[in-house]
Design a protein around this motif. Structure first.
Motif, PDB file in Angstrom:
ATOM      1  N   MET A   1       0.777  -1.243   0.124  1.00 50.63           N
ATOM      2  CA  MET A   1       0.029   0.178  -0.116  1.00 50.63           C
ATOM      3  C   MET A   1       0.875   1.409  -0.147  1.00 50.63           C
ATOM      4  N   SER A   2       0.706   1.928  -0.944  1.00 51.56           N
ATOM      5  CA  SER A   2       1.594   3.459  -1.113  1.00 51.56           C
ATOM      6  C   SER A   2       0.879   4.510  -0.668  1.00 51.56           C
ATOM      7  N   ARG A   3       1.590   5.461  -0.206  1.00 49.17           N
ATOM      8  CA  ARG A   3       0.982   6.793   0.185  1.00 49.17           C
ATOM      9  C   ARG A   3       1.520   7.839   0.036  1.00 49.17           C
ATOM     10  N   ILE A   4       1.143   9.193   0.207  1.00 51.70           N
ATOM     11  CA  ILE A   4       1.829  10.372  -0.035  1.00 51.70           C
ATOM     12  C   ILE A   4       2.430  10.501   1.318  1.00 51.70           C
ATOM     13  N   ILE A   5       3.953  10.947   1.165  1.00 55.55           N
ATOM     14  CA  ILE A   5       4.547  11.021   2.261  1.00 55.55           C
ATOM     15  C   ILE A   5       4.510  12.409   3.043  1.00 55.55           C
ATOM     16  N   ALA A   6       4.632  13.303   2.144  1.00 60.52           N
ATOM     17  CA  ALA A   6       4.621  14.867   2.901  1.00 60.52           C
ATOM     18  C   ALA A   6       3.865  15.577   1.897  1.00 60.52           C
ATOM     19  N   GLY A   7       3.763  17.051   2.730  1.00 59.48           N
ATOM     20  CA  GLY A   7       3.099  17.881   2.142  1.00 59.48           C
ATOM     21  C   GLY A   7       1.625  18.162   2.580  1.00 59.48           C
ATOM     22  N   ALA A   8       0.831  18.873   1.521  1.00 58.51           N
ATOM     23  CA  ALA A   8      -0.481  19.100   1.868  1.00 58.51           C
ATOM     24  C   ALA A   8      -1.433  17.997   2.066  1.00 58.51           C
ATOM     25  N   ALA A   9      -0.822  16.940   1.272  1.00 62.03           N
ATOM     26  CA  ALA A   9      -1.870  15.823   1.403  1.00 62.03           C
ATOM     27  C   ALA A   9      -0.996  14.611   1.799  1.00 62.03           C
ATOM     28  N   THR A  12      -2.144  10.595   2.927  1.00 63.82           N
ATOM     29  CA  THR A  12      -3.367   9.964   2.151  1.00 63.82           C
ATOM     30  C   THR A  12      -2.942   8.574   1.431  1.00 63.82           C
ATOM     31  N   THR A  13      -3.639   7.701   1.539  1.00 61.11           N
ATOM     32  CA  THR A  13      -3.334   6.583   0.832  1.00 61.11           C
ATOM     33  C   THR A  13      -3.813   6.435  -0.499  1.00 61.11           C
ATOM     34  N   LEU A  14      -2.783   5.839  -1.481  1.00 66.86           N
ATOM     35  CA  LEU A  14      -3.057   6.191  -2.645  1.00 66.86           C
ATOM     36  C   LEU A  14      -3.521   4.785  -3.434  1.00 66.86           C
ATOM     37  N   VAL A  15      -4.509   4.993  -4.398  1.00 63.81           N
ATOM     38  CA  VAL A  15      -5.033   3.919  -5.124  1.00 63.81           C
ATOM     39  C   VAL A  15      -3.813   2.928  -5.715  1.00 63.81           C
ATOM     40  N   SER A  16      -3.845   1.684  -5.948  1.00 67.90           N
ATOM     41  CA  SER A  16      -2.860   0.913  -6.497  1.00 67.90           C
ATOM     42  C   SER A  16      -3.265   0.402  -7.823  1.00 67.90           C
ATOM     43  N   VAL A  17      -2.316   0.170  -8.754  1.00 69.76           N
ATOM     44  CA  VAL A  17      -2.869  -0.460 -10.027  1.00 69.76           C
ATOM     45  C   VAL A  17      -2.986  -1.787  -9.592  1.00 69.76           C
ATOM     46  N   LEU A  58       4.618   9.378  -7.984  1.00 72.55           N
ATOM     47  CA  LEU A  58       5.621  10.340  -8.038  1.00 72.55           C
ATOM     48  C   LEU A  58       5.300  11.661  -8.166  1.00 72.55           C
ATOM     49  N   GLY A  59       4.188  11.746  -9.261  1.00 77.06           N
ATOM     50  CA  GLY A  59       3.760  13.269  -9.700  1.00 77.06           C
ATOM     51  C   GLY A  59       2.859  13.797  -8.474  1.00 77.06           C
ATOM     52  N   VAL A  60       1.829  13.025  -7.825  1.00 75.39           N
ATOM     53  CA  VAL A  60       1.040  13.556  -6.843  1.00 75.39           C
ATOM     54  C   VAL A  60       1.840  13.728  -5.687  1.00 75.39           C
ATOM     55  N   GLU A  61       2.966  13.129  -5.380  1.00 74.50           N
ATOM     56  CA  GLU A  61       3.927  13.529  -4.236  1.00 74.50           C
ATOM     57  C   GLU A  61       4.493  14.822  -4.466  1.00 74.50           C
ATOM     58  N   SER A  62       4.714  15.063  -5.825  1.00 76.52           N
ATOM     59  CA  SER A  62       5.328  16.386  -6.029  1.00 76.52           C
ATOM     60  C   SER A  62       4.174  17.534  -5.823  1.00 76.52           C
ATOM     61  N   ALA A  63       2.922  17.203  -6.490  1.00 74.77           N
ATOM     62  CA  ALA A  63       1.794  18.046  -6.330  1.00 74.77           C
ATOM     63  C   ALA A  63       1.696  18.201  -4.709  1.00 74.77           C
TER      64      ALA A  63
END
Length: 206
Positions: A1-9, A12-17, A58-63
């Motif tokens: 299970m992946s998540r956004i590590i830092a920042g505004a979000a 948040t747990t990410l949806v996996s493929v 990677l993209g949403v982590e940047s956002a």
């Protein structure tokens, strides 16, 4: 299970493929990668491009960490749907659209991108079956779309050779994390006197 590590979000747990359609970047590698990018000071207000985006991790982590805009490029239908769901998570937190999903082959996307478009940070995590000449061709198509001082991150198996950089792009760092290897590249010196991040900002050296 992946998540956004830092920042505004952050958190948040990410949806996996589903299944094995993609090879997601582990949270360990992602955390190390973004620690280095933070040191390079290239994320805040950056225009980010995530090629072969998979889940868009990677993209949403940047956002989440303050990128100005993020383009996720993924050709697989199921994966692009997951990209959109993860983009929606970040866009909802931001209350405006930061992340845009493009269902497209990478080479086709770059071919039709307007000449004036430039990105500050680019991720490439191509599937293993993509051979080295094909990757070199994508990097060559990407080069005209790099902003001054841009950083390009290529993620590959540690058993694959270093990518063949086109004239005008050069590696400035590399790191290995188990079976994963990251190469960091930039527009070469002839692209401008201020091209690339300050090597002094790299806490580990090059």
């Amino acid at each position: 299970m992946s998540r956004i590590i830092a920042g505004a979000a952050g958190g948040t747990t990410l949806v996996s493929v589903p299944g094995s359609l993609t090879r997601p970047t582990t949270d360990r590698v992602k955390e190390a990668l973004f620690s280095r990018l933070d040191a390079f000071e290239v994320i805040a207000d950056a225009r980010v491009l995530d090629l072969y985006a998979g889940s868009g991790s990677l993209g949403v982590e940047s956002a989440s960490r303050g990128a100005q805009s993020v383009d996720l490029v993924e050709s697989d239908g199921k994966a692009s749907e997951v990209c959109q769901r993860n983009a929606d998570l970040v866009n909802t937190v931001a209350r405006h659209k930061i992340v845009t999903v493009h269902r497209s082959r990478v080479d086709s996307f770059l071919d039709r991108t307007q000449a004036a478009v430039r990105w500050d940070l680019v991720f490439l995590d191509p599937p293993y079956p993509l051979d080295e000449p094909a990757l070199a061709g994508v990097l060559a198509k990407l080069l005209p779309h790099l902003a001054e001082g841009a950083v390009v991150v290529v993620e590959r198996s540690s058993r694959t050779p270093e990518p063949s950089w086109p004239d005008g792009m050069e590696r400035f760092a590399e790191r290995k994390y188990g079976e994963t290897k990251l190469w960091f590249a930039e527009p070469s010196a002839e692209a401008g006197p201020d091209a690339g991040p300050d090597p002094a900002a790299d806490p580990d050296g090059t």
